[in-house]
Write a protein that holds these residues in place. Sequence first.
Motif, PDB file in Angstrom:
ATOM      1  N   ALA A 180      38.707  42.094  49.211  1.00 54.02           N
ATOM      2  CA  ALA A 180      38.173  42.646  48.209  1.00 54.02           C
ATOM      3  C   ALA A 180      37.442  41.983  46.527  1.00 54.02           C
ATOM      4  O   ALA A 180      37.917  41.255  46.638  1.00 54.02           O
ATOM      5  N   GLU A 181      36.454  42.319  47.347  1.00 57.85           N
ATOM      6  CA  GLU A 181      35.245  41.830  46.397  1.00 57.85           C
ATOM      7  C   GLU A 181      34.423  42.255  45.142  1.00 57.85           C
ATOM      8  O   GLU A 181      34.251  44.141  45.097  1.00 57.85           O
ATOM      9  N   SER A 182      34.886  41.593  44.174  1.00 58.33           N
ATOM     10  CA  SER A 182      34.133  42.666  43.247  1.00 58.33           C
ATOM     11  C   SER A 182      32.989  41.870  42.821  1.00 58.33           C
ATOM     12  O   SER A 182      31.534  42.243  43.057  1.00 58.33           O
ATOM     13  N   CYS A 183      32.048  40.507  42.107  1.00 60.63           N
ATOM     14  CA  CYS A 183      31.035  40.099  41.582  1.00 60.63           C
ATOM     15  C   CYS A 183      30.403  39.640  43.122  1.00 60.63           C
ATOM     16  O   CYS A 183      29.128  40.031  42.985  1.00 60.63           O
ATOM     17  N   THR A 184      30.891  39.818  43.792  1.00 59.82           N
ATOM     18  CA  THR A 184      30.280  39.763  45.362  1.00 59.82           C
ATOM     19  C   THR A 184      29.460  40.773  45.945  1.00 59.82           C
ATOM     20  O   THR A 184      28.813  40.630  46.986  1.00 59.82           O
ATOM     21  N   GLY A 185      30.241  41.204  45.907  1.00 60.25           N
ATOM     22  CA  GLY A 185      29.902  43.152  45.767  1.00 60.25           C
ATOM     23  C   GLY A 185      29.935  42.666  47.603  1.00 60.25           C
ATOM     24  O   GLY A 185      28.882  43.988  48.443  1.00 60.25           O
ATOM     25  N   GLY A 186      30.371  43.100  48.668  1.00 63.34           N
ATOM     26  CA  GLY A 186      30.059  42.370  50.015  1.00 63.34           C
ATOM     27  C   GLY A 186      29.930  41.314  50.537  1.00 63.34           C
ATOM     28  O   GLY A 186      29.501  41.763  51.956  1.00 63.34           O
ATOM     29  N   ILE A 229      41.411  39.075  50.306  1.00 64.92           N
ATOM     30  CA  ILE A 229      40.781  37.790  49.766  1.00 64.92           C
ATOM     31  C   ILE A 229      40.314  38.643  48.479  1.00 64.92           C
ATOM     32  O   ILE A 229      39.552  40.283  48.719  1.00 64.92           O
ATOM     33  N   GLY A 230      40.790  38.166  47.634  1.00 59.50           N
ATOM     34  CA  GLY A 230      40.379  38.870  46.582  1.00 59.50           C
ATOM     35  C   GLY A 230      39.060  37.478  45.412  1.00 59.50           C
ATOM     36  O   GLY A 230      39.673  36.689  45.178  1.00 59.50           O
ATOM     37  N   ILE A 231      37.965  37.895  45.388  1.00 56.32           N
ATOM     38  CA  ILE A 231      37.082  37.618  44.492  1.00 56.32           C
ATOM     39  C   ILE A 231      36.775  38.428  42.979  1.00 56.32           C
ATOM     40  O   ILE A 231      36.212  39.727  43.332  1.00 56.32           O
ATOM     41  N   THR A 232      36.660  38.187  42.341  1.00 56.25           N
ATOM     42  CA  THR A 232      36.291  38.674  40.943  1.00 56.25           C
ATOM     43  C   THR A 232      35.644  37.610  40.102  1.00 56.25           C
ATOM     44  O   THR A 232      35.928  36.298  39.581  1.00 56.25           O
ATOM     45  N   GLY A 233      34.382  37.699  39.131  1.00 59.40           N
ATOM     46  CA  GLY A 233      33.970  36.391  38.966  1.00 59.40           C
ATOM     47  C   GLY A 233      32.741  37.151  37.771  1.00 59.40           C
ATOM     48  O   GLY A 233      32.275  38.149  37.906  1.00 59.40           O
ATOM     49  N   ILE A 234      31.936  36.428  37.245  1.00 63.45           N
ATOM     50  CA  ILE A 234      31.397  36.542  36.389  1.00 63.45           C
ATOM     51  C   ILE A 234      29.439  35.926  36.822  1.00 63.45           C
ATOM     52  O   ILE A 234      29.378  34.460  36.490  1.00 63.45           O
TER      53      ILE A 234
END
Lengths: 426, 426
Positions: B280-286, B353-358
């Motif tokens: 599950a990717e936010s800042c890495t977008g895939g 795996i979850g990633i969230t960041g700035i």
Amino acid sequence: MNIEIVTIGDELLLGFTIDTNAAHLARELAALGVRIVRRATCGDDADSIATAVREALERTGAVITTGGLGPTADDMTKPAIASIFGRGMVLDAAILQSLEERWLKRFGHELPASNRQQAMVPEACTILPNRHGSAPGIWLEDAQQRWVAMLPGVPREMRGMLADTVIPHLRDRLPAGGPVIRARTLRTANIAESALADKLGKLARGVNGLSLAYLPGNDGVDLRLTSYTQPARETEATLTGAAQLVREKVGRFIYGEGDDDLAALMLTECATRGLTLAVAESCTGGMLGMRLTAVPGSSRVVQGGTIAYANAVKVRELGVAQGDLDEHGAVSEPVARAMATGARLRFGTNIGIGITGIAGPDGGTPEKPVGTVWVAIDLDGEVRAVRAILPGDRSEIRYRAAQLALDRLRRAFERDQDPVGWTARG
Amino acid sequence: MNIEIVTIGDELLLGFTIDTNAAHLARELAALGVRIVRRATCGDDADSIATAVREALERTGAVITTGGLGPTADDMTKPAIASIFGRGMVLDAAILQSLEERWLKRFGHELPASNRQQAMVPEACTILPNRHGSAPGIWLEDAQQRWVAMLPGVPREMRGMLADTVIPHLRDRLPAGGPVIRARTLRTANIAESALADKLGKLARGVNGLSLAYLPGNDGVDLRLTSYTQPARETEATLTGAAQLVREKVGRFIYGEGDDDLAALMLTECATRGLTLAVAESCTGGMLGMRLTAVPGSSRVVQGGTIAYANAVKVRELGVAQGDLDEHGAVSEPVARAMATGARLRFGTNIGIGITGIAGPDGGTPEKPVGTVWVAIDLDGEVRAVRAILPGDRSEIRYRAAQLALDRLRRAFERDQDPVGWTARG
């Protein structure tokens, strides 16, 4: 102005690392009209650094070095070059303070002892500030105006320092109106190098006295026009005229110029049209989403996507029909179309992009060889699909598949169905 | 054996392209015990090619060239070098036929005229087959056993040809038992270069007479031990002993050796344990999904994932609580944990795996500066989360975030919660 480059590092000498700095320096300086007459690479020992720089200094009186300014044990660049100028080393209080502040702010603890020596500089030198790192650069010059500019080896730091301080400094010393080397690059996608040469015909070897180079990469083949002999004030018009001639021959296979990124161009296009986008990726496994979100501000357009690597995920998450998977296989037109539409509906966007393919090395068949990729674009319910057989290894095929998808989005905006250059059957 | 390298291409001279071939050649030949005594770069014109190669040939009698064998207009390497040996050019029927077959098979149409000249070769030369492309290499040798090996400029093709033909050829000519240059690389993740130097203490400058180099990159800092003086039969034991000493100091920050890819290692680990994975990717977008699926055979482990770029997607697709988003923000521990668990449940896998960041450049605050990343690993319901403040620009932060996630998966397998080296507060 003639100049020599000395790149420092055992890494480079032994080929353990690739010298990207030399290329960047050559490009930037050529554009300025500065000629690099020689390039040397030496290892991380004081003697060979001093020897290489002294020889270069005697020939041209103007030397740029890269590398050897970092915090680790193999750094003797500054003292070695200071010795050529007969200068000692002194502690620079300002650098030390900024290092200490930087570490406290960045890492929450004090400057390690191993980093203190970064604050030692040659006597009577000019400090070149480093926006991107902790090691400042050094400009040393003697009474005869012979100079050495010491830049860091880390490419991002070297580039920042070159642009911030060295290039403005050199520009002041250059005579106006001298010849400069300037280039214009036209970027093409999904057409082979030789097909471009055939389209260009007589222009294939050069345009209006400018050289034309073919630069194949994973983005596609870049066409670069270069002017070597004109003064700066004339080159732009010459390059623009030649670029126009190339555009007339190559047409819509050209998607941009310079370092245009197709993902960034498509995001701008979507933002301008007020469109949102979602992806459904199988063989690319997230690469298209990664490329789109690499662009700052992409969140205005990109809502998200589904990495549908397993077929069960294609069915459950994207509404791909099990029957299509059974009948046509995962790499097929109906599956690509269903993935694109599934992404658009699931994420409530205007655009859905589906990619499914065989990246290899295994999984190829006579009917569907490795490199076979189906891409579908669903633009507000109007779905276009295309097949290509992409060349290269697994990573090249995956990257080219993402680039193909972006290019088909561009074509969809243009209501344009030119065939894919990778295959006569696309 | 002393040897010289001539790299051919206006691209290189002007810095329009980066010379990756020279580094690869240096590395491969050093490992063989062959010493590169000089490297020259020349442009795409017959005179400078002939001059550079003739000079090199007179000094060492052994020259490898790269580049100038492609299908486009700027290719005169073969005739230029043939002229040094007083040889003419002849059409090679076998090459022509293989070219024609390759094009028909690959692209479904006939060989373009512009590619026919690839079948022209010097008289009385040895053809070096090209597994990876259409342009074969050439080995030219005279009665005094002075030789020139012409390799393609495309890195993948050059590397294949070097390994297939040139290195075996050179090995036969080398005396046994001479000194070779061999290296052993230990790969670390999520610890800074200077922190490694502090951990290594006395070993920081070298181990058992072997040099120790620090190679920071987006994967982490590689530690490379190099042996310069020993014969091949002794180097392996020396390198292994020194590597063991380094491992004792650096401990679990080392995740692999050589060109080990952390994504590939984790896929093997998952496959061995019979575990499946979703992201599950936010800042890495895939990017994490892209890295995992870059590995052939990853489909046994990777089911898929959700690119949750918009907050609405985090809530709808992954079950992130709107309250957590409102109270803690998208870059926070509860959101990272919910993303990891949401991915595991949605895709029915063992691991989420979850990633969230700035990632920046915008969006940073004093409390959450650019580079702030939360990563969570849900391993069969047991969730671990960690925060790091990653250095670098947007692309570096994104890449390092994906690498951090893979490293935390490794730590989760080891039931190991060492802090993250990027920050004292991680």
